[in-house]
Design a protein around this motif. Structure first.
Motif, PDB file in Angstrom:
ATOM      1  N   LEU A 260       0.826  -1.202   0.000  1.00 22.43           N
ATOM      2  CA  LEU A 260       0.000   0.000   0.000  1.00 22.43           C
ATOM      3  C   LEU A 260       0.866   1.262   0.000  1.00 22.43           C
ATOM      4  CD1 LEU A 260      -2.879   1.161   0.148  1.00 22.43           C
ATOM      5  CD2 LEU A 260      -2.683   1.096   2.657  1.00 22.43           C
ATOM      6  N   ALA A 261       1.936   1.244   0.760  1.00 29.18           N
ATOM      7  CA  ALA A 261       2.839   2.400   0.819  1.00 29.18           C
ATOM      8  C   ALA A 261       3.507   2.649  -0.528  1.00 29.18           C
ATOM      9  CB  ALA A 261       3.897   2.172   1.895  1.00 29.18           C
ATOM     10  N   LYS A 262       3.793   1.575  -1.238  1.00 24.33           N
ATOM     11  CA  LYS A 262       4.392   1.718  -2.565  1.00 24.33           C
ATOM     12  C   LYS A 262       3.465   2.502  -3.494  1.00 24.33           C
ATOM     13  CE  LYS A 262       5.896  -1.032  -6.555  1.00 24.33           C
ATOM     14  NZ  LYS A 262       6.146  -2.384  -7.082  1.00 24.33           N
ATOM     15  N   GLN A 263       2.169   2.260  -3.369  1.00 27.73           N
ATOM     16  CA  GLN A 263       1.201   2.963  -4.207  1.00 27.73           C
ATOM     17  C   GLN A 263       1.056   4.431  -3.802  1.00 27.73           C
ATOM     18  OE1 GLN A 263      -2.387   0.673  -3.714  1.00 27.73           O
ATOM     19  NE2 GLN A 263      -1.409  -1.250  -4.328  1.00 27.73           N
ATOM     20  N   GLN A 264       1.194   4.701  -2.508  1.00 25.86           N
ATOM     21  CA  GLN A 264       0.946   6.053  -2.003  1.00 25.86           C
ATOM     22  C   GLN A 264       2.202   6.904  -1.892  1.00 25.86           C
ATOM     23  OE1 GLN A 264      -1.006   5.133   1.691  1.00 25.86           O
ATOM     24  NE2 GLN A 264      -3.016   4.828   0.730  1.00 25.86           N
ATOM     25  N   GLN A 265       3.363   6.253  -1.719  1.00 24.38           N
ATOM     26  CA  GLN A 265       4.620   6.986  -1.535  1.00 24.38           C
ATOM     27  C   GLN A 265       5.693   6.396  -2.432  1.00 24.38           C
ATOM     28  OE1 GLN A 265       5.530   7.456   2.784  1.00 24.38           O
ATOM     29  NE2 GLN A 265       3.536   6.498   3.132  1.00 24.38           N
ATOM     30  N   GLU A 301      10.441   1.226  -7.668  1.00 33.40           N
ATOM     31  CA  GLU A 301      11.319   0.337  -8.438  1.00 33.40           C
ATOM     32  C   GLU A 301      11.565  -0.996  -7.733  1.00 33.40           C
ATOM     33  OE1 GLU A 301      14.854   2.227  -9.936  1.00 33.40           O
ATOM     34  OE2 GLU A 301      13.843   4.167 -10.125  1.00 33.40           O
ATOM     35  N   MET A 302      10.911  -1.205  -6.611  1.00 32.79           N
ATOM     36  CA  MET A 302      11.021  -2.492  -5.925  1.00 32.79           C
ATOM     37  C   MET A 302       9.788  -3.327  -6.262  1.00 32.79           C
ATOM     38  SD  MET A 302      12.521  -1.372  -2.160  1.00 32.79           S
ATOM     39  CE  MET A 302      12.839  -3.067  -1.654  1.00 32.79           C
TER      40      MET A 302
END
Length: 387
Positions: A260-265, A301-302
């Motif tokens: 979720l954090a990847k999508q938001q930050q 990029e992860m």
């Protein structure tokens, strides 16, 4: 001491033999000198024993509320801390002085510097037992009707911990279960030890799990390994070779949180994101362990699979201790005099009239949090009613 004044209040003539130069040394050092003397919530599930039901009778006969009432009667200020633990507000000396006052009031005699030599069962006469002892270099011989073994166990030998209680039990045909150090820090011998050294002094809340039991409390990194309440608690359930599972983010599904954090930050780096949950020094160590090649990549990029794996490791960091610090620093000894040979109602040996075992020498061990002291008070009071 609690057993002594309980018996003396019944009109029994009581002599306490103390090996050290003063009584209550383990009380004085407990709880950082404040003595975690009991807990508001005491249940049989807070204790380990080959017979988990054995402790119930004594715990119900003399409850935490009974001891709290005694503390309040003596005007001792106390406070409740996390997990319902009760500590002296001023000093553990208050508890020792309280017990000494009760002993004095009841007419209990206490003698220190007493090293037990030999115990013998007598065949005739009003006395059942004969004891030889060395008191400050002087040889003495005593006889008694009832003998209460309250010798503690093997933990913290510098405070008088020894196996003499087990020797007495074996002498009279009572079995002794296998013993090991409990409530004790873990040691590591691999790269984990080096990491612990670098993080020494850092505490973080975790959930530690082993053999089906879990505890959520602080974990402390030390120069030798890992300590703190969570690790001390779980050490009671760990055996050599067992893995420990450490959840560094209790109550958070870390894999889902990372996705979720990847999508938001998307532009943030993983170490920056984890800084919301964990100390920076720990994140730096985990980064070297789990994502060294991706440490400078933004989350965008992860890959999701990599973030899921890291999340699963955060919730289930598997560790293999090389051992524990042993009896030297253990707060308790697991195992002891087998309860199968002891009456749970009176704490008297079933086949040996007049011989009683109380406290830590028995195969009853409490969790961290005041439970071992409560077992001492409860078992001592119970035996005191029957000697």
């Amino acid at each position: 001491m609690l057993c002594a004044f309980t018996a003396a209040q019944r009109g029994r003539r009581v002599l306490v033999l103390e090996k050290a130069n003063k009584v209550g040394k383990k009380i004085l050092m407990s709880g950082g000198g404040r003595c975690n003397f009991t807990n508001h919530f005491v249940e049989a599930d807070n204790f380990l024993s080959a017979n988990p039901h054995f402790c119930k009778s004594a715990l119900s006969r003399y409850t935490q509320w009974d001891f709290i009432a005694l503390v309040e009667q003596h005007g001792i200020a106390y406070e409740e801390r996390s997990h319902s633990q009760l500590f002296c507000l001023d000093s553990a000396k208050d508890i020792v002085n309280m017990l000494l006052k009760e002993c004095d009031r009841a007419g209990v005699e206490i003698q220190t510097h007493c090293t037990l030599g030999h115990v013998e069962a007598l065949q005739a006469g009003p006395s059942r037992y004969s004891l030889t002892l060395d008191q400050a270099g002087i040889q003495r011989k005593l006889t008694c009707t009832s003998l209460v073994v309250a010798t503690g166990a093997l933990s913290v030998p510098t405070l008088g911990g020894s196996g003499v209680g087990y020797e007495i039990a074996r002498q009279f045909g009572l079995p002794v279960t296998e013993r090991r150090a409990g409530l004790v820090p873990f040691m590591f011998s691999d790269t984990t030890k080096l990491m612990c050294e670098r993080l020494s002094g850092l505490a973080v809340e975790v959930t530690a799990t082993c053999n089906g039991r879990s505890f959520t409390e602080n974990m402390l990194f030390t120069h030798r390994g890992m300590s703190g309440p969570a690790m001390l608690q779980i050490s009671n359930y760990w055996f050599p070779g067992d893995p420990l599972l450490i959840d560094l983010m209790p109550g958070v599904a870390a894999d889902q949180w990372l996705i979720l954090a990847k999508q938001q930050q998307a532009k943030s780096r993983l170490r920056t994101l984890l800084g919301q949950k964990l100390p920076k020094s720990l994140i730096a160590e985990l980064q070297t362990l789990w994502w060294p090649q991706s440490q400078d990549l933004p989350l965008a990029e992860m890959g999701d699979r990599q973030l899921e794996q890291i999340g699963q490791q955060l919730n289930g960091w598997t560790l293999k201790p090389s051992g524990t610090e042993g009896y030297r620093t253990a707060e308790v000894t697991l195992g002891g005099v087998d309860t199968s040979g002891i009456s749970s109602k009176t704490l008297e040996a079933k086949q040996q009239p007049g011989l009683y075992f109380i406290g830590e020498v028995l195969d009853v061990t409490g969790h961290l949090g005041g439970f071992n002291f409560q077992w001492a008070w409860s078992s001592g009071h119970t035996a005191g009613l029957f000697v």
